[in-house]
Enzyme design. Structure first.
Site, short mmCIF file in Angstrom:
data_model
loop_
_atom_site.label_atom_id
_atom_site.label_comp_id
_atom_site.label_asym_id
_atom_site.label_seq_id
_atom_site.Cartn_x
_atom_site.Cartn_y
_atom_site.Cartn_z
N LYS A 107 0.82 -1.21 0.00
CA LYS A 107 0.00 0.00 0.00
C LYS A 107 0.86 1.27 0.00
O LYS A 107 2.08 1.21 0.27
CB LYS A 107 -0.92 -0.03 1.22
CG LYS A 107 -1.97 -1.16 1.17
CD LYS A 107 -2.95 -1.05 2.34
CE LYS A 107 -4.00 -2.12 2.29
NZ LYS A 107 -5.00 -1.99 3.37
N TYR A 150 -12.44 -1.66 -3.77
CA TYR A 150 -13.00 -1.87 -2.42
C TYR A 150 -14.53 -1.76 -2.41
O TYR A 150 -15.11 -1.46 -1.36
CB TYR A 150 -12.40 -0.85 -1.46
CG TYR A 150 -11.02 -1.23 -0.92
CD1 TYR A 150 -10.84 -2.39 -0.15
CD2 TYR A 150 -9.91 -0.44 -1.17
CE1 TYR A 150 -9.59 -2.73 0.35
CE2 TYR A 150 -8.65 -0.78 -0.68
CZ TYR A 150 -8.51 -1.92 0.09
OH TYR A 150 -7.27 -2.27 0.59
N ASN A 159 -1.96 0.34 6.69
CA ASN A 159 -1.46 -0.91 7.26
C ASN A 159 -0.61 -1.75 6.28
O ASN A 159 -0.58 -2.97 6.37
CB ASN A 159 -2.61 -1.72 7.86
CG ASN A 159 -3.66 -2.11 6.84
OD1 ASN A 159 -3.55 -1.74 5.68
ND2 ASN A 159 -4.66 -2.85 7.27
N HIS A 194 -2.18 -5.50 1.55
CA HIS A 194 -3.53 -6.06 1.34
C HIS A 194 -3.39 -7.50 0.90
O HIS A 194 -2.43 -7.86 0.21
CB HIS A 194 -4.26 -5.28 0.23
CG HIS A 194 -5.47 -6.01 -0.28
ND1 HIS A 194 -6.71 -5.92 0.32
CD2 HIS A 194 -5.63 -6.89 -1.31
CE1 HIS A 194 -7.56 -6.70 -0.31
NE2 HIS A 194 -6.93 -7.29 -1.30
N GLU A 207 -10.06 -9.95 -7.67
CA GLU A 207 -9.00 -8.96 -7.46
C GLU A 207 -7.84 -9.15 -8.44
O GLU A 207 -7.26 -8.18 -8.93
CB GLU A 207 -8.51 -9.02 -6.02
CG GLU A 207 -9.57 -8.57 -5.04
CD GLU A 207 -9.11 -8.59 -3.58
OE1 GLU A 207 -9.87 -8.13 -2.73
OE2 GLU A 207 -8.00 -9.08 -3.30
P1 GDP Z 1 -8.10 -6.65 5.75
O1 GDP Z 1 -8.75 -7.80 5.05
O2 GDP Z 1 -7.24 -7.07 6.91
O3 GDP Z 1 -7.33 -5.73 4.81
O4 GDP Z 1 -9.26 -5.76 6.43
P2 GDP Z 1 -10.72 -5.29 5.92
O5 GDP Z 1 -11.13 -6.04 4.68
O6 GDP Z 1 -11.63 -5.37 7.11
O7 GDP Z 1 -10.54 -3.75 5.59
C1 GDP Z 1 -9.95 -3.32 4.38
C2 GDP Z 1 -8.98 -2.19 4.68
O8 GDP Z 1 -9.71 -1.08 5.20
C3 GDP Z 1 -7.94 -2.49 5.77
O9 GDP Z 1 -6.81 -3.19 5.31
C4 GDP Z 1 -7.59 -1.08 6.23
O10 GDP Z 1 -6.68 -0.43 5.33
C5 GDP Z 1 -8.94 -0.38 6.18
N1 GDP Z 1 -9.66 -0.46 7.46
C6 GDP Z 1 -10.17 -1.56 8.08
N2 GDP Z 1 -10.78 -1.25 9.22
C7 GDP Z 1 -10.66 0.09 9.34
C8 GDP Z 1 -11.12 1.04 10.33
O11 GDP Z 1 -11.74 0.69 11.34
N3 GDP Z 1 -10.79 2.35 10.11
C9 GDP Z 1 -10.11 2.77 8.99
N4 GDP Z 1 -9.86 4.08 8.85
N5 GDP Z 1 -9.68 1.90 8.04
C10 GDP Z 1 -9.95 0.60 8.22
#
Ligand code: GDP
Length: 138
Positions: free
Chosen positions: A10, A50, A113, A116, A127
Site C-alpha cells: 500500500k 473496495y 497498514n 492487502h 482482485e
Molecule cells: P483486511 O482484510 O485485513 O485488509 O481488512 P478489511 O477487509 O476489514 O478492511 C480493508 C482495509 O480497510 C484495511 O486493510 C484497512 O486499510 C482499512 N480499514 C479496516 N478497518 C478500518 C477502520 O476501522 N478504520 C479505517 N480508517 N480503516 C480501516
C-alpha cells in the site's frame, strides 16, 4: 492445493521504502511472484477495488489513502496462498498483529497498514482480474 492470491503493497509502505523488504519476506515465505506492477490508483480505481466496503464508515478515507500515492500489486502463488499470505500480513490493526508479521513491522495504523491480501478464492479471482490480464500471469 496450489493457489493464487492478490497482494498489494500500500502507499504508506511504498512511500517509506519498504517495498524491497516486503518482497524479500514474500519470497522467503515460499511464494512465487506470478505478476507484479507498480502503479498509481485513481480514487475511482480504489472505489472499484473496495466496492464490497462501500457501506463501511471508513470507505471514503480508505479510498483516498489508497489513491494517495503509488502501490505495488502482485499475484502470489503457493499452496494455500490466501491463508498463508494473510497470516504473514497479520491482523488488520497493527496494534493487534502478532510479532513477526508484516503489519506489526511495517504498518502505521489500522488504515495505513502496509499490505492487502485477498480473503477468499472468489475475492482473489476478482482482485487478480481487476489488475492483471491472463497473458500477464505466467
Ligand atoms: P483486511 O482484510 O485485513 O485488509 O481488512 P478489511 O477487509 O476489514 O478492511 C480493508 C482495509 O480497510 C484495511 O486493510 C484497512 O486499510 C482499512 N480499514 C479496516 N478497518 C478500518 C477502520 O476501522 N478504520 C479505517 N480508517 N480503516 C480501516
Amino acid at each position: 492445493m496450489v493457489e493464487r492470491t492478490l497482494a498489494i503493497i500500500k502507499p504508506d509502505a511504498v512511500e517509506r521504502r519498504h517495498v524491497g523488504s516486503i518482497i524479500s519476506r514474500i519470497e522467503a515465505a515460499g511464494f512465487q511472484i506470478r505478476a507484479m506492477r507498480r502503479m498509481a490508483l485513481s480514487k475511482q480505481d480504489a472505489e472499484g477495488f473496495y466496492a464490497v466496503h462501500k457501506a463501511r464508515p471508513f470507505f471514503g478515507s480508505l479510498t483516498s489513502f489508497m489513491s494517495s500515492g503509488p502501490v505495488v500489486v502482485l499475484v502470489l502463488e503457493a499452496p494455500d496462498a490466501i491463508r498463508t499470505w494473510r497470516t504473514l500480513m497479520g491482523a488488520t490493526d497493527p496494534a493487534k498483529a502478532d510479532a513477526g508479521t508484516l503489519r506489526k513491522e511495517f504498518a502505521e495504523s489500522i488504515e495505513r497498514n502496509a499490505t492487502h491480501g485477498s480473503d477468499a478464492p472468489e475475492t482473489a479471482a476478482y482482485e487478480i482480474g481487476y489488475f492483471f490480464a491472463g497473458v500477464e500471469l505466467s
